[in-house]
Design a protein around this motif. Structure first.
Motif, short mmCIF file in Angstrom:
data_model
loop_
_atom_site.label_atom_id
_atom_site.label_comp_id
_atom_site.label_asym_id
_atom_site.label_seq_id
_atom_site.Cartn_x
_atom_site.Cartn_y
_atom_site.Cartn_z
N LEU A 164 24.95 -2.77 -68.71
CA LEU A 164 24.48 -3.61 -67.62
C LEU A 164 25.24 -4.91 -67.71
N GLU A 165 25.89 -5.30 -66.62
CA GLU A 165 26.66 -6.56 -66.64
C GLU A 165 26.04 -7.55 -65.67
N LEU A 166 25.78 -8.76 -66.17
CA LEU A 166 25.15 -9.80 -65.35
C LEU A 166 26.01 -11.05 -65.35
N SER A 195 28.04 -8.53 -75.49
CA SER A 195 29.01 -9.62 -75.54
C SER A 195 28.71 -10.57 -74.39
N ASP A 196 29.22 -11.77 -74.47
CA ASP A 196 29.11 -12.68 -73.33
C ASP A 196 30.25 -13.68 -73.36
N HIS A 197 30.65 -14.13 -72.19
CA HIS A 197 31.71 -15.13 -72.14
C HIS A 197 31.59 -15.93 -70.85
N GLY A 252 23.58 -3.75 -73.51
CA GLY A 252 23.31 -2.33 -73.70
C GLY A 252 21.92 -2.06 -73.16
N THR A 253 21.78 -1.03 -72.32
CA THR A 253 20.48 -0.81 -71.68
C THR A 253 19.55 -0.06 -72.63
N PRO A 254 18.25 -0.26 -72.46
CA PRO A 254 17.29 0.47 -73.31
C PRO A 254 17.28 1.94 -72.94
#
Ligand SMILES: Nc1ncnc2c1ncn2[C@@H]1O[C@H](COP(=O)(O)OP(=O)(O)OP(=O)(O)O)[C@@H](O)[C@H]1O
Ligand SMILES: [Mg+2]
Lengths: 248, 324
Positions: free
Chosen positions: B230-232, B252-254, B265-267
């Motif tokens: 999932l990307e937000l 990760s995040d940037h 990562g989705t549940p």
């Protein structure tokens, strides 16, 4: 025998569409013309014609002029048959259609035979010329052409087999020429060997004496049987070779 | 009987090297199946055994119920095959060639002209039908090969890398064609190009080094290796805390301009509900939500992981619960 007709037609087309075919035909016609000219000249100069060496006998198997083109031209007609299909990879599309191996081999052999016969066709003209010059025994002419056909069939069958052995046309050409030449020379053993079993064998397989007999109108059933065997054996071997490719 | 192609424990050895090593799979009637693998995986070898051009060291293959070894005529009569190198007779014209091929494949004289017209049409080679094959470009040769495979209107089509050497437009045409054949005809096509499989195949069989490594629909294979992502893209300080408290795992995040991209990562359970809850919580806390994307692992990733990383875990069967 499925697949015989389309393959037979395509092979003929493929042969007559190449420049090689016309080179071969021209060379062959020129060679036979020269042969015929030399014969006519020597017969014209001869004061007394021998009884058993008429021009027809001389033309068909009387000298090496007759055999040389046979030995050289048959392998040139057949070298393409399988070697080119394997080089180009078209054998893969051919053998994955519902055709039988026997059909494929026979179609290719028969097409080569037709090409071979087409090469001999112009020599009928010489027969016409000879008829003008004197009496002609048509039985002798017929049996002579039977010899041309029989020996050609053997050599073409050998060439077909060698085209399936070799992967390149050139190798197929060389292999079949060597084999045919070897076979021809074996027959000549008849003239050089002493009495004995070997000489008997040589005489039996000798195309020279076969042609000698046929050009006098003598048809020997044993020779016909041998001819048939020597055509069938290489062709059968070819079907086995083609079947064996699948296990390569 | 609905099985069009059945391959059972196929083995092909060259010397000691096994080009194909115990491969089994089935293709049902009307399916379009991709046969996927890197160079040298054994795709062409398998297909050549399937069409009766090569004999297997052991194992068997059946086309429409006919064993290719025991009953090659019936098997080949049901088949249209396009080899990898697309060998053609260069001295023939395209329509002439197809006529020859149709006759070889037993298309009746009366039906032949129509069959050739149809094949020319489907493979889009009508405009070159009187051209000498030697004068055709690579892409056109490829299409003539396709026309040949189609000319007898066979029940089963086996195509070895049908789009190799084509330009993007031609590739799209061929993919559409293959897709349109499915349902009526059964298609097995080999390729090492993934988009091809995703574009035209309902199912994929993956082999590597002669062994079958996976089998399933393109999306099943996608789910096989990587858990979905999932990307937000979010703007606002509270975002990080809310994510940490959620059932999502931060991968990760940037920074992305004045906002930040988070990859999560989705549940495993209730993914949809969890996403809804997360988004409403973020919005409620005043976080600016710019984008929410559910990513699938691309087939490329799956392919790479299946075909290169499968040695440490040899039993990489899809049924083996790999997604865990
Ligand atoms: N005639 C042969 N003799 C020996 N080895 C062979 C032969 N044909 C194929 N191989 C080997 O078998 C293996 C599989 O080859 P194959 O052509 O089936 O691969 P492929 O999956 O079709 O690859 P590509 O994507 O490059 O077409 C390769 O390692 C190749 O070297
Ligand atoms: Mg291949």
């Amino acid at each position: 025998m499925r697949g015989f007709w389309p393959i037979f037609k395509r092979e003929l087309f493929a042969f007559f569409v190449t420049p090689l075919a016309y080179v071969l035909i021209l060379a062959f016609v020129f060679w036979q013309g020269l042969h015929f000219y030399l014969l006519v000249r020597s017969f014209a100069q001869a004061t007394e014609a021998s009884i058993d060496q008429g021009p027809v006998q001389a033309f068909f198997g009387g000298d090496v002029f007759y055999y040389l083109p046979l030995i050289l031209i048959c392998p040139a007609i057949t070298m393409r048959l399988f070697a080119e299909e394997r080089r180009a990879g078209t054998i893969e599309t051919l053998l994955t259609t519902p055709v039988g191996t026997a059909g494929v081999v026979l179609a290719k052999f028969c097409a080569a035979m037709v090409a071979y016969i087409a090469m001999w066709a112009p020599t009928v003209l010489y027969i016409v010329v000879m008829r003008k010059a004197g009496d002609l025994d048509y039985r002798v002419v017929a049996t002579s052409y039977l010899g041309v056909f029989g020996i050609g069939a053997q050599y073409i069958a050998i060439g077909t087999m060698m085209s399936a052995v070799a992967r390149s046309q050139l190798v197929a050409l060389i292999l079949s020429t060597v084999l045919i030449l070897g076979f021809f020379l074996l027959g000549l053993g008849e003239f050089v060997l002493d009495e004995g079993a070997t000489r008997e064998l040589c005489a039996y397989v000798s195309v020279w004496s076969q042609m000698g007999e046929l050009s006098k109108g003598i048809v020997d059933l044993r020779r016909i049987t041998l001819d048939a065997t020597l055509v069938a054996l290489p062709l059968y071997t070819t079907t086995r070779l083609v079947d064996a490719w699948r296990w390569g | 009987m609905t099985t069009a192609i059945a391959v059972e424990h196929l083995v092909k050895r060259y010397g000691v090297h096994a080009a194909v090593n115990d491969v089994s799979f089935e293709v049902q009637r009307g399916e379009v199946v991709g046969f996927l693998g890197p160079n040298g995986a054994g795709k062409s070898t398998t297909l050549r055994i399937l069409v009766g051009f090569l004999g297997p060291t052991s194992g068997s293959a059946r086309i429409e119920g006919h064993d290719v070894q025991a009953d090659p005529h019936a098997a080949k009569a049901a088949l249209g095959y396009m080899p990898e190198a697309v060998p053609l007779y260069g001295e023939m014209r395209v329509a002439e060639y197809l006529r020859f091929r149709a006759e070889l494949k037993g298309v009746g004289r009366a039906a032949r002209t129509a069959a050739i017209g149809r094949a020319l049409e489907l493979a889009r080679v009508v405009d070159v039908k009187d051209t000498l094959i030697d004068h055709l470009s690579k892409g056109y040769r490829q299409r003539v090969g396709l026309a040949d495979a189609l000319v007898s209107n066979p029940r089963v089509l086996v195509l070895d890398e049908p789009t190799a050497g084509m330009d993007p437009n031609q590739i799209r045409d061929v993919r559409d064609l293959i897709k349109s054949l499915g349902g009526e005809q059964t298609v097995l096509l080999s390729t090492h190009i993934l988009p091809e499989v995703e574009a035209s195949c309902g199912r994929v069989v993956v082999i590597d080094k002669g062994r079958l490594v996976a089998e399933g629909t393109p999306s099943e294979l996608g789910a096989l290796r990587r858990p979905p992502r999932l990307e937000l893209v979010l703007r606002g300080a509270p975002a990080r805390g809310i994510i940490a408290a959620s059932p999502f795992e931060l991968v990760s995040d940037h920074d992305e301009g004045d906002a930040r991209r988070f990859v999560l990562g989705t549940p495993k359970k209730d993914e949809d509900a969890a996403i809804e809850a997360l988004v409403s919580e973020l919005v409620g806390a005043g976080v600016g939500v710019r984008s929410v994307e559910r990513g699938k692992a691309s087939l490329e990733e799956v392919f790479a992981s299946l075909t290169h990383a499968h040695e440490p875990e040899p039993a990489a069967e899809p049924e083996g619960g790999e997604a865990a």
